[in-house]
Design an enzyme around this catalytic site. Structure first.
Site, PDB file in Angstrom:
ATOM      1  N   ARG A 123       0.850  -1.092   0.308  1.00  0.00           N
ATOM      2  CA  ARG A 123      -0.016  -0.128  -0.271  1.00  0.00           C
ATOM      3  C   ARG A 123       0.795   1.358   0.088  1.00  0.00           C
ATOM      4  O   ARG A 123       1.966   1.243   0.791  1.00  0.00           O
ATOM      5  CB  ARG A 123      -0.722  -0.010   1.084  1.00  0.00           C
ATOM      6  CG  ARG A 123      -1.624   1.196   1.231  1.00  0.00           C
ATOM      7  CD  ARG A 123      -3.074   1.334   2.479  1.00  0.00           C
ATOM      8  NE  ARG A 123      -2.506   2.109   3.276  1.00  0.00           N
ATOM      9  CZ  ARG A 123      -2.126   1.054   4.296  1.00  0.00           C
ATOM     10  NH1 ARG A 123      -3.070   1.176   4.684  1.00  0.00           N
ATOM     11  NH2 ARG A 123      -1.916   1.894   5.433  1.00  0.00           N
ATOM     12  N   GLU A 142       4.401   6.987   2.591  1.00  0.00           N
ATOM     13  CA  GLU A 142       5.151   6.333   2.688  1.00  0.00           C
ATOM     14  C   GLU A 142       4.888   4.788   2.629  1.00  0.00           C
ATOM     15  O   GLU A 142       3.754   4.785   1.970  1.00  0.00           O
ATOM     16  CB  GLU A 142       5.758   5.190   4.248  1.00  0.00           C
ATOM     17  CG  GLU A 142       4.120   4.863   4.950  1.00  0.00           C
ATOM     18  CD  GLU A 142       4.152   3.895   6.105  1.00  0.00           C
ATOM     19  OE1 GLU A 142       4.987   3.566   6.424  1.00  0.00           O
ATOM     20  OE2 GLU A 142       3.198   4.016   6.703  1.00  0.00           O
ATOM     21  N   ASN A 144       4.519   1.221   2.157  1.00  0.00           N
ATOM     22  CA  ASN A 144       4.695  -0.039   3.041  1.00  0.00           C
ATOM     23  C   ASN A 144       4.292  -1.457   2.457  1.00  0.00           C
ATOM     24  O   ASN A 144       3.522  -1.673   1.332  1.00  0.00           O
ATOM     25  CB  ASN A 144       2.824  -0.064   3.774  1.00  0.00           C
ATOM     26  CG  ASN A 144       2.871   0.926   4.610  1.00  0.00           C
ATOM     27  OD1 ASN A 144       3.214   1.325   5.581  1.00  0.00           O
ATOM     28  ND2 ASN A 144       2.153   2.113   3.936  1.00  0.00           N
ATOM     29  N   SER A 149      -3.675  -3.073   6.060  1.00  0.00           N
ATOM     30  CA  SER A 149      -4.625  -3.149   6.427  1.00  0.00           C
ATOM     31  C   SER A 149      -5.647  -2.183   6.233  1.00  0.00           C
ATOM     32  O   SER A 149      -5.291  -1.150   4.940  1.00  0.00           O
ATOM     33  CB  SER A 149      -4.560  -2.841   7.978  1.00  0.00           C
ATOM     34  OG  SER A 149      -4.417  -1.746   8.502  1.00  0.00           O
ATOM     35  N   LYS A 320      11.630   2.510   6.309  1.00  0.00           N
ATOM     36  CA  LYS A 320      12.001   4.743   6.173  1.00  0.00           C
ATOM     37  C   LYS A 320      13.325   4.903   5.292  1.00  0.00           C
ATOM     38  O   LYS A 320      12.874   5.610   4.528  1.00  0.00           O
ATOM     39  CB  LYS A 320      11.699   5.556   6.940  1.00  0.00           C
ATOM     40  CG  LYS A 320       9.602   4.619   7.646  1.00  0.00           C
ATOM     41  CD  LYS A 320       9.339   5.263   8.363  1.00  0.00           C
ATOM     42  CE  LYS A 320       7.916   5.209   8.184  1.00  0.00           C
ATOM     43  NZ  LYS A 320       7.327   3.729   9.080  1.00  0.00           N
ATOM     44  N   LYS A 380      11.597  10.376  11.921  1.00  0.00           N
ATOM     45  CA  LYS A 380      11.056   8.798  12.154  1.00  0.00           C
ATOM     46  C   LYS A 380      11.956   8.193  11.896  1.00  0.00           C
ATOM     47  O   LYS A 380      13.066   8.173  11.107  1.00  0.00           O
ATOM     48  CB  LYS A 380      10.132   8.452  10.667  1.00  0.00           C
ATOM     49  CG  LYS A 380       9.191   9.243  10.521  1.00  0.00           C
ATOM     50  CD  LYS A 380       8.541   9.119   8.843  1.00  0.00           C
ATOM     51  CE  LYS A 380       6.958  10.161   7.684  1.00  0.00           C
ATOM     52  NZ  LYS A 380       6.425   9.894   7.166  1.00  0.00           N
ATOM     53  N   GLU A 384       6.665   0.971  11.973  1.00  0.00           N
ATOM     54  CA  GLU A 384       6.203   0.443  11.167  1.00  0.00           C
ATOM     55  C   GLU A 384       4.679   0.828  11.903  1.00  0.00           C
ATOM     56  O   GLU A 384       5.176   0.153  13.851  1.00  0.00           O
ATOM     57  CB  GLU A 384       5.368  -0.830   9.854  1.00  0.00           C
ATOM     58  CG  GLU A 384       6.413  -0.632   9.531  1.00  0.00           C
ATOM     59  CD  GLU A 384       6.692   0.078   8.542  1.00  0.00           C
ATOM     60  OE1 GLU A 384       5.413   1.118   8.060  1.00  0.00           O
ATOM     61  OE2 GLU A 384       7.378   0.701   7.862  1.00  0.00           O
ATOM     62  N   GLY A 385       3.500   1.467  12.371  1.00  0.00           N
ATOM     63  CA  GLY A 385       2.326   0.339  12.828  1.00  0.00           C
ATOM     64  C   GLY A 385       1.383   1.800  13.090  1.00  0.00           C
ATOM     65  O   GLY A 385       1.114   1.771  14.152  1.00  0.00           O
ATOM     66  N   ARG A 466      -8.018   7.682   4.877  1.00  0.00           N
ATOM     67  CA  ARG A 466      -8.504   7.541   5.971  1.00  0.00           C
ATOM     68  C   ARG A 466      -8.185   9.281   6.136  1.00  0.00           C
ATOM     69  O   ARG A 466      -7.709   9.558   5.829  1.00  0.00           O
ATOM     70  CB  ARG A 466      -6.838   6.859   6.855  1.00  0.00           C
ATOM     71  CG  ARG A 466      -6.995   5.362   7.014  1.00  0.00           C
ATOM     72  CD  ARG A 466      -5.759   4.569   7.345  1.00  0.00           C
ATOM     73  NE  ARG A 466      -4.548   5.143   6.466  1.00  0.00           N
ATOM     74  CZ  ARG A 466      -3.657   4.987   7.018  1.00  0.00           C
ATOM     75  NH1 ARG A 466      -2.718   4.667   8.335  1.00  0.00           N
ATOM     76  NH2 ARG A 466      -2.566   5.268   6.117  1.00  0.00           N
TER      77      ARG A 466
END
Ligand code: ADP
Ligand code: MG
Length: 490
Positions: A123, A142, A144, A149, A320, A380, A384-385, A466
């Site tokens: 993604r 970013e 992924n 998800s 990253k 950063k 992740e997450g 989102r």
């Protein structure tokens, strides 16, 4: 086209809308588990009341560039020499996680990698830079490569907003019943397309045969709350492709699966089902590994013949630091030798400045910028997450709190400033009325040979919007800051 971005509803109409939204969500699986849940008690997922305006050109640009990004990251994860140099270094700064993933990969390599094919379920996330008079431009937040998800809930929230529009719940009583033109409300095909990606993995595992005797193993987190998002893909995989899936946590791998020592094929103990694809919805954060056995289990899966989505190398390619390095035109070009100039430019146009914080010239420049203009940046780490980044004025304070030699484990990224909207967020049945900003994700699936870099299948797989309060830096949906949304194209 609707006159204003959102209809102005009176309080009675708005409460009917909210009730209809909640009941549609519960009836159609737009749900998550709350913290401390019982298995029979899901709640409606946090969503926006209305779809959020999104520039059509930017929406299409993100679609147009997805196959290139899929291929780029497939190429990167097939280039062991390139990755080794970077990850070896990175492992020193983050020995507990990146270093551990790398160590497990090196062990697997020593034992022998028995499956050259790799499945990428990716993604690419963007925010849109909108400057008066200029074409709106997608800018990548970013890329992924592991455990992406909301492909399941994304389709659902699009259907929800379309239902509310068709049902007249957005109606302000000026002739037409539907506030939005239906053709401006696309629905993400991510459920269909991501499950198709898993089916592609199953197909290539079986030597280009659609075999529904082999199964997909979904590796899930203990007490996962976003179960239904995953289940929607699993149900589509069975309904559309006849392929069954089995869910296990990482800790269950040693007790509930076994590997044939000759063929390296992976089997589920209780059923003797052969696993074609291991689909990781866990294993992307340090907490996903409780003890040494969990790392052992990750190693077992990596050395098995099943196709991994993703392999450790593909997961590491999503670091990253790699994203920062790929903004260097010379390096980017190296991976896209066969592509023409316009493709190359398409990718470059999505990048904002990302700096290393090392001793290179750019690194030195970044160290100055971080202290002189922190308000323009986000710092950063290799995580992740959500919840790990450091923003704006917190950057200098944070950097001063750690030894300078450790700064090289971080990247410094220019902040993107998307347009805000006065949409509303519904969470736990309550309405939150604050300006929001949105992040578009484009899904893609790719099957490739990690030893040769050859691409066998490369697909666009839908999208996700989102949204989060503009006032919050992070947008974690489960963490309570963000929500799933859909677009109204403008
Ligand atoms: P994670 O791996 O934790 O998801 P991200 O790089 O996606 O890390 O950052 C988390 C969130 O921080 C994003 O979803 C976005 O809301 C915000 N963010 C990250 N980078 C930027 C940026 N360059 N400009 C604006 N917001 C950003
Ligand atoms: Mg992110």
């Amino acid at each position: 086209m609707a006159t204003a971005a959102f209809p102005e509803l009176d309080p009675t109409k708005e409460s009917i809308l909210v009730e209809n939204l909640l009941q549609w969500s519960l009836a159609n699986g737009l749900v998550i588990y709350p913290p401390d849940f019982k298995s029979y008690q899901p709640v409606s997922a946090p969503v926006t009341l209305f779809p959020t305006p999104f520039p059509k050109v930017a929406f299409n640009d993100a679609d147009d560039v997805q196959l290139l990004f899929n291929e780029l990251y497939a190429k990167v994860s097939s280039d062991l020499e390139f990755l080794s140099e970077i990850i070896d270094d990175l492992a020193k700064f983050d020995s507990g996680f990146t270093g551990k993933l790398w160590e497990i990969f090196l062990k697997a390599k020593k034992i022998g990698i028995s499956q050259p094919l790799s499945l990428g379920i990716f993604r690419s996330d963007y925010m849109v830079n909108e400057i008066e008079g200029l074409k709106p431009q997608i800018k990548q937040i970013e890329f992924n490569t592991v455990s992406v998800s909301f492909g399941g809930l994304s389709t659902k929230v699009g259907e929800l907003h379309r239902y509310l529009n068709n049902h007249g719940d957005y109606d302000i009583g000026e002739g037409t019943n539907k506030y939005y033109d239906e053709q401006d409300l696309p629905i993400s095909e991510s459920i269909t397309k991501l499950s198709e990606g898993l089916a592609d993995g199953n197909y290539y595992y079986n030597g280009c045969v659609s075999n529904n005797k082999t199964v997909v193993l979904v590796v899930v987190q203990h007490k996962e709350r976003n179960v239904f998002d995953q289940r929607l893909l699993e149900y589509a995989l069975l309904a559309n492709h006849g392929v069954k899936s089995i869910r296990l946590t990482l800790s269950e791998i040693d007790s509930k699966t076994y590997i044939d020592s000759q063929t390296k094929k992976l089997y589920i103990k209780s059923t003797n089902d052969e696993v074609s694809v291991v689909y990781f919805r866990s294993g992307y954060a340090p907490n996903d590994f409780q003890d040494e056995q969990d790392w052992e289990n990750r190693l077992t899966l990596e050395t098995s013949k099943a196709i991994k989505a993703p392999t450790l190398l593909t997961q590491l390619a999503g670091a990253k630091k790699i994203q920062q390095i790929l903004t260097d035109e010379v390096i980017l070009k190296k991976f896209l030798k066969e592509k023409d100039e316009s493709n190359f430019q398409q990718l470059l146009d999505t990048f904002v400045s990302i700096y290393p914080l090392d001793d290179s010239e750019r690194g030195k420049q970044a160290k100055k910028l971080a202290f002189e203009k922190p308000g323009n940046f986000v710092l950063k780490p290799q995580r992740e997450g959500g919840g790990n980044n450091i923003y704006k004025d917190d950057i200098p304070v944070f950097l001063q709190s750690i030894p300078e030699k450790d700064w090289a484990g971080y990247i410094l990224m220019e902040l993107i400033h998307p347009h805000n909207y006065k949409n509303k967020i519904i969470r736990d049945g309550k309405i939150y009325d604050e300006p929001i900003i949105s992040e578009l994700g484009r899904f893609g699936t790719i099957v490739f040979n990690q030893e040769t870099g050859e691409v066998l299948s490369n697909k666009n797989s839908g999208w996700l919007l989102r949204s989060k309060f503009e006032s919050s830096n992070e947008g974690g949906v489960a963490a309570g800051f963000g929500c799933v949304d859909s677009v109204v194209l403008k």
